[in-house]
Design an enzyme around this catalytic site. Sequence first.
Site, PDB file in Angstrom:
ATOM      1  N   ARG A 240      -0.559   5.110  -2.557  1.00 44.04           N
ATOM      2  CA  ARG A 240      -1.065   4.849  -1.196  1.00 44.04           C
ATOM      3  C   ARG A 240      -0.047   5.276  -0.146  1.00 44.04           C
ATOM      4  O   ARG A 240       1.080   4.793  -0.146  1.00 44.04           O
ATOM      5  CB  ARG A 240      -1.387   3.350  -1.036  1.00 44.04           C
ATOM      6  CG  ARG A 240      -2.017   3.002   0.330  1.00 44.04           C
ATOM      7  CD  ARG A 240      -2.591   1.588   0.356  1.00 44.04           C
ATOM      8  NE  ARG A 240      -3.499   1.407  -0.744  1.00 44.04           N
ATOM      9  CZ  ARG A 240      -3.337   0.495  -1.698  1.00 44.04           C
ATOM     10  NH1 ARG A 240      -2.330  -0.331  -1.667  1.00 44.04           N
ATOM     11  NH2 ARG A 240      -4.200   0.397  -2.696  1.00 44.04           N
TER      12      ARG A 240
ATOM     13  N   CYS B 190      -7.670  -7.923  -2.115  1.00 47.63           N
ATOM     14  CA  CYS B 190      -6.246  -7.886  -2.457  1.00 47.63           C
ATOM     15  C   CYS B 190      -5.546  -8.889  -1.555  1.00 47.63           C
ATOM     16  O   CYS B 190      -5.947  -9.062  -0.402  1.00 47.63           O
ATOM     17  CB  CYS B 190      -5.698  -6.481  -2.201  1.00 47.63           C
ATOM     18  SG  CYS B 190      -3.911  -6.352  -2.475  1.00 47.63           S
TER      19      CYS B 190
ATOM     20  N   CYS C  96       8.440 -16.344   9.032  1.00 47.07           N
ATOM     21  CA  CYS C  96       8.763 -16.345   7.599  1.00 47.07           C
ATOM     22  C   CYS C  96      10.234 -16.692   7.378  1.00 47.07           C
ATOM     23  O   CYS C  96      11.116 -16.215   8.091  1.00 47.07           O
ATOM     24  CB  CYS C  96       8.446 -14.976   6.992  1.00 47.07           C
ATOM     25  SG  CYS C  96       8.696 -14.936   5.207  1.00 47.07           S
TER      26      CYS C  96
ATOM     27  N   CYS D 176      14.206 -10.496   5.030  1.00 44.72           N
ATOM     28  CA  CYS D 176      13.968  -9.072   4.768  1.00 44.72           C
ATOM     29  C   CYS D 176      14.313  -8.251   6.032  1.00 44.72           C
ATOM     30  O   CYS D 176      13.699  -8.451   7.087  1.00 44.72           O
ATOM     31  CB  CYS D 176      12.512  -8.842   4.376  1.00 44.72           C
ATOM     32  SG  CYS D 176      11.959 -10.000   3.098  1.00 44.72           S
TER      33      CYS D 176
ATOM     34  N   CYS E 196      11.635  -6.532   8.272  1.00 46.27           N
ATOM     35  CA  CYS E 196      10.361  -7.178   8.587  1.00 46.27           C
ATOM     36  C   CYS E 196      10.302  -7.874   9.946  1.00 46.27           C
ATOM     37  O   CYS E 196      11.122  -8.750  10.244  1.00 46.27           O
ATOM     38  CB  CYS E 196      10.008  -8.178   7.485  1.00 46.27           C
ATOM     39  SG  CYS E 196       8.351  -8.873   7.735  1.00 46.27           S
TER      40      CYS E 196
ATOM     41  N   CYS F 283      -0.320  -4.159  -7.436  1.00 50.91           N
ATOM     42  CA  CYS F 283      -0.048  -3.206  -6.360  1.00 50.91           C
ATOM     43  C   CYS F 283       1.415  -3.390  -6.006  1.00 50.91           C
ATOM     44  O   CYS F 283       1.795  -4.452  -5.508  1.00 50.91           O
ATOM     45  CB  CYS F 283      -0.952  -3.504  -5.159  1.00 50.91           C
ATOM     46  SG  CYS F 283      -0.540  -2.543  -3.686  1.00 50.91           S
TER      47      CYS F 283
ATOM     48  N   CYS G  26      -7.360  -6.186   2.278  1.00 46.87           N
ATOM     49  CA  CYS G  26      -6.075  -6.747   1.844  1.00 46.87           C
ATOM     50  C   CYS G  26      -5.589  -7.779   2.857  1.00 46.87           C
ATOM     51  O   CYS G  26      -5.451  -7.464   4.037  1.00 46.87           O
ATOM     52  CB  CYS G  26      -5.020  -5.655   1.765  1.00 46.87           C
ATOM     53  SG  CYS G  26      -5.528  -4.210   0.834  1.00 46.87           S
TER      54      CYS G  26
END
Length: 323
Positions: free
Chosen positions: A266, A134, A58, A62, A65, A194, A102
Site C-alpha cells: 500500500r 481493519c 496518546c 513515537c 506522530c 497489515c 480502516c
Amino acid sequence: MTATHSDLRHDWTTPEALAIHELPLFELVDRARAVHRARHPDGKVQLCTLLSVKTGGCSEDCAYCPQSSHHATGQKAERMLDLPDVLDAAARAKDAGATRFCMGAAWREVKDGPAFDRVVDMVKGVKSMGLEACVTLGMLDEGQAARLKEAGLDAYNHNLDTSREAYKSIISTRTYDERLATLRNVRKAGITVCSGGIIGMGETISDRVAMLVELARLTPHPESVPVNALVRVPGTPLAELPPVHGVELVRMVATARIMMPASRVRLSAGRAELSEEAQLLCLYAGANSIFYGDKLLTTPNPGANEDAALLARAGLTAEPPRA
Ligand code: SAM
Ligand code: DTB
Ligand code: SF4
C-alpha cells in the site's frame, strides 16, 4: 522472471535485500513489475478509507506522530467517536468506492471495557455494510484479538515502522519485540496482518531494507504492507527533516513487491506531497493499494476526486466491492 508459489521466501537477509534495493532504478522496477504482473494479473488497486475514531492524547512517544501527548503539535485529545458517526463515515467511503474501511485509535494498547466494546460494535457495523474492516488500536492480547475476529474483523494494522536498530531512536515507550508479539496475537486469531513502516525519519537505507527483511521473515508474510513517507508535522521532533524523494518510495515499494510477492503493497502516507508521476511509478512497480479519502488520520491525503482522476488518467481500475 516467472513468479510461482516457491517465490514466497522467509529467509531474506539484509545484504541480499540491499542489493535489490540498490539496483539501477529501471532494473529494479523491471524485476518488481514482473513479480507484480505474475502475482496480481488483474492490476486492480484497492481503495482503503481511514477514519480516526479516537484522536490525540496518546501516551506513547513515537517521534513521527502528531497524536503523541509528548509533542506540542496542537492536536487536542478528542473523545471517541460514537457508533452512528463512524457508520455514516463508512457509508460515505463505500459510496465513494472504497472496499476497505480502516479505523484508528491513538492508544498505546487496547484495554478491555466500554471503549473496546464500542470498537467491536464498529467492526460489526462496518462488516454488515459489506466493507472489509481493519482497525489499528496499538498493542493487543490474544483474547482481544479473538474478540475482534469474532466481530468479523478482516485485518489488523500494526506497523514495525523501521528497523529493530533504528526503532529505539524513534520510540522509547515500547519495544520492537512487543510490536512483534502483537502481530503474533493477530495472526493466531486468524485475522490478516497489515504491517509496514515509514521512510524519511532519518534512517539509513540499510534500516529501510532491514525493516522489509523483518516483515518478509514473518510466516506467512503480512497480507498488507503499508509503505509510508513521513508526514512532517510541526511540533514533532522529526518536523524539520528533509522530504522523501519520490524515487526513494519507488525503490521501497519495488523491493517490498519482490520480497513479498503475494502481499498487497500500500502506497500510504505522504502521497499529498508526491507528484502524480511518482505515484504512478509506485503503482507500476508493485503498489496495489492506496488510502483513499481527503484525510489520513489527522493529516491531509489527496482528495477522492483527485485520486479517481489519477486512476482514470492511467486507465487503472479500483478493486470492485466483494460480491
Ligand atoms: N496507536 C496505534 C499504533 O501506533 O499502532 C495505531 C495508530 S498509529 C497513528 C498507526 C501508524 O500510523 C503508525 O504505526 C505509523 O506507521 C503511522 N503514522 C503515524 N504518524 C505518521 C506520520 N507523521 N507519517 C507517516 N506515518 C505515520
Ligand atoms: C499506515 O501505515 N498509515 C496510516 C494507517 N496505517 C493507520 C496512518 C498514517 C497516519 C499519517 C499521519 C496522520 O494522518 O495522523
Ligand atoms: Fe500513539 Fe500510535 Fe501515534 Fe505512537 S503512532 S503516538 S502509539 S497514536
